[in-house]
Design a protein around this motif. Structure first.
Motif: not given
Length: 619
Positions: A600-606
């Motif tokens: 989910x951190x990766x999704x928020x960064x995208x």
């Protein structure tokens, strides 16, 4: 009688036939109205004959459109083989000819549709049509300012449209005055074209009526709205007219970024059309794929008159509404998710059925509309004294009964009696008997009627989704194991089931109830998961998931696709251009919690980097 073959009889009694009378000095458009609905009509001199002619021609083009695939007639070829002494006996030729005659006879009966509906309101006169292939709905509305010396009798009734009427409309010229006369009985001296006609009864299939009412009621659902300029619609139609694709995907993709103009992308060529109708004002970025884009060709005739174009996107598999602002007129074109109204869209139409409507609320709202005229949803909710979801469901129910119309262009509800008596929404609940049995298997038909389980859901990158399940049919006292692959356009292939229906005919007679139940269960689970994953509690339940994000480089126009997958303790990354080589990376973690947090951190960064969540449009 089964739902698939059930028909709604509609008695039509026209005192004359619609006609266009053209003389060197003036022209007169005589529209014959059905006489059993009371005194309804409108007359007046048209201020803009060219707009009036082209708008009517566009509406009638939607009425006659039929983009369904039709097989070729091979009887002439078989006759040629017989003359050449080839292997084609007279018995084969006669059998094929008899088969085609029977098939065409049934097709003609199936094609029985309602005549267009003309509604005269205090502020406008509107015309509603529905295409023969049950995939396009159009509402053409003329404001009072289009007419001089307007005289009207308010109400709704059917309009006679002879086969040659659109061709006769082309005879209208802008330099000669044009008068509209829409009445139950002709007011001018009778001509051979206006002789009295014998009453007739149209047996309208319930499936056609169901599509007409449900597509119109879909307008009441929340939507993502964007605006494009008329030149953007011209560029889109030009690109579609000059290109043909023989392979999937064949979608029209909307890329919407807040603060930026919308983009239209034509698949599979990935042709990007930059729009000029203003910035997208939504709160969140979105990518929406729509299908059946060739149906937009009916709008070509309106391009010289268009002031602006608005598009309402309901969601994957749901109808799309194009609103063409013509100044003193408006044409609203509603398109189903697919041109072929196949079973893949059954789950989408299931979302259109209202639920939990309190007794008396629908009738109360209808009476308010009849008394005060067009009203927006917020005002109806304020006066009803009921929660918004119940008011919306009640209004949607009245739309399905044919007694209320939602005006997409103005965002208001209007009273409109489609039939002399309300349409029984229970008869239109399901498209056929197999769909009714599918809902019974899902438990909609009563407790203990069945059970549907999704056993495996595989994401096939670039191809679609493979779905497998188990259906417990307690009436049959056994379980079935249906499966199918749904491609990027929502079409189904590689289907299988062990039930007698599938063993006998496969998909030639449509899917079995077990496949329909599995498709509905999959659509409902996707909707529940999407709502649940927005909460912290819901995220803790996610063990495996794949999301795709896209971003287009404004300098080069190339689209980058970033796909992130969570599978237990593993996070897999794939990124690169849509039409090029991709890079891959896999990350292992000690616990599921750490992997989920990283995912989910990766999704928020995208999202922070300007990528748009397009998972629902790419899988």
């Amino acid at each position: 009688m089964s739902t698939a073959t059930a028909r709604h009889p509609v008695a039509l009694n026209y005192a004359a036939q619609s006609d266009v009378v053209v003389t060197p000095d003036a022209s007169r458009v005589q529209l014959a109205l059905e006489g059993s609905r009371g005194t309804v009509g409108v007359s007046g001199q048209v201020k803009d004959p060219t707009l009036f002619r082209d708008a009517l021609a566009a509406a009638f083009a939607v009425l006659s459109s039929d983009l369904r695939y039709r097989g070729r007639d091979r009887t002439a070829y078989l006759a040629y083989l017989m003359k050449q002494g080839k292997r084609a006996s007279a018995q084969i030729w006669e059998a094929q000819k008899a088969f085609l005659d029977n098939a065409l006879e049934g097709e003609e009966k199936k094609d029985a549709v309602l005549d267009p509906v003309l509604t005269v309101d205090p502020d406008q006169v509107s015309l509603e049509v529905f295409s023969r292939d049950e995939s396009a709905y159009a509402r053409l509305a003329f404001d009072n300012s289009l007419f001089d010396k307007r005289e009207a009798a308010h109400g709704s009734t059917f309009l006679d449209v002879p086969q040659d009427l659109p061709a006769r409309l082309d005879r209208l010229r802008a330099y000669a005055p044009v008068t509209l006369e829409a009445h139950v009985a002709p007011t001018a001296k009778a001509t051979p074209a206006t002789e009295p006609r014998a009453p007739r009864t149209v047996e309208v299939p319930h499936a056609w009526l169901r599509g007409f009412l449900q597509v119109q009621s879909a307008a009441t659902l929340p939507a993502t709205t964007c605006s494009i300029a008329p030149i953007d619609l011209y560029n889109l139609l030009f690109a579609l007219r000059t290109r043909r694709s023989k392979k999937a995907p064949r979608a029209l993709r909307f890329e919407l970024v807040p603060g930026a103009p919308p983009r239209l992308v034509l698949e599979p060529w990935e042709q990007v059309l930059e729009c000029h109708g203003g910035a997208y004002t939504g709160s969140a970025p979105a990518v929406v794929r729509t299908f059946g884009r060739q149906r937009l060709a009916a709008l070509a005739r309106l391009l010289p008159h268009a002031k602006s174009v608005h598009v309402q996107l309901m969601g994957p598999g749901l109808p799309v509404f194009w609103v063409i602002d013509l100044g003193v007129a408006t044409l609203t074109l509603g398109l189903t998710g697919w041109t072929e109204s196949g079973w893949s869209s059954a789950a989408a139409f299931d979302a259109l059925m209202p639920r939990d409507v309190p007794d008396g609320l629908a009738e109360k709202l209808r009476q308010r509309l009849r008394q005060d005229g067009p009203l927006p949803f917020d005002m109806l909710t304020k006066d009803a004294g009921a929660p918004k979801d119940q008011v919306r469901a009640a209004l949607q129910l009245e739309c399905l009964r044919g007694r209320v119309l939602f005006d997409v262009a103005r965002g208001t509800y209007r009273p409109r009696e489609l039939m002399p008596t309300p349409v029984d929404e229970a008869a239109l609940r399901y498209g056929n008997e197999r769909e009714a049995r599918a809902h019974r298997l899902l438990g909609d038909g009563g407790p203990g009627s069945g059970e549907v389980k999704l056993t495996q859901v595989h994401d096939l990158v670039g191809e679609g989704t493979r779905i497998q399940g188990e259906v417990v049919d307690r009436e049959a006292v056994r379980s079935f194991f249906p499966s199918f692959t749904m491609d990027l356009e929502g079409r189904v292939k590689d289907a299988g089931c062990g039930c007698p229906h599938f063993r006998r005919s496969g998909l030639r007679e449509g899917p079995c109830e077990h496949m329909l139940a599995l498709r509905l269960a999959y659509a409902r689970r996707r909707a529940e998961e999407e709502a649940l994953r927005q909460t912290p509690e819901g995220r803790k339940l996610i063990r495996a998931e794949t999301r795709a994000y896209v971003r287009r480089d404004p300098a080069t126009g190339l689209e980058q696709v970033y796909r992130v997958s969570l599978d237990g303790k593993v996070v897999a990354l794939t990124w690169g251009p849509r039409l090029g080589d991709s890079r891959h990376q896999r990350l292992w973690f000690d616990t599921d919690t750490e992997a989920r947090t990283a995912y989910f951190s990766r999704l928020e960064k995208l999202t922070a980097d300007g990528y748009i969540d397009a998972a629902s449009t790419l899988v």
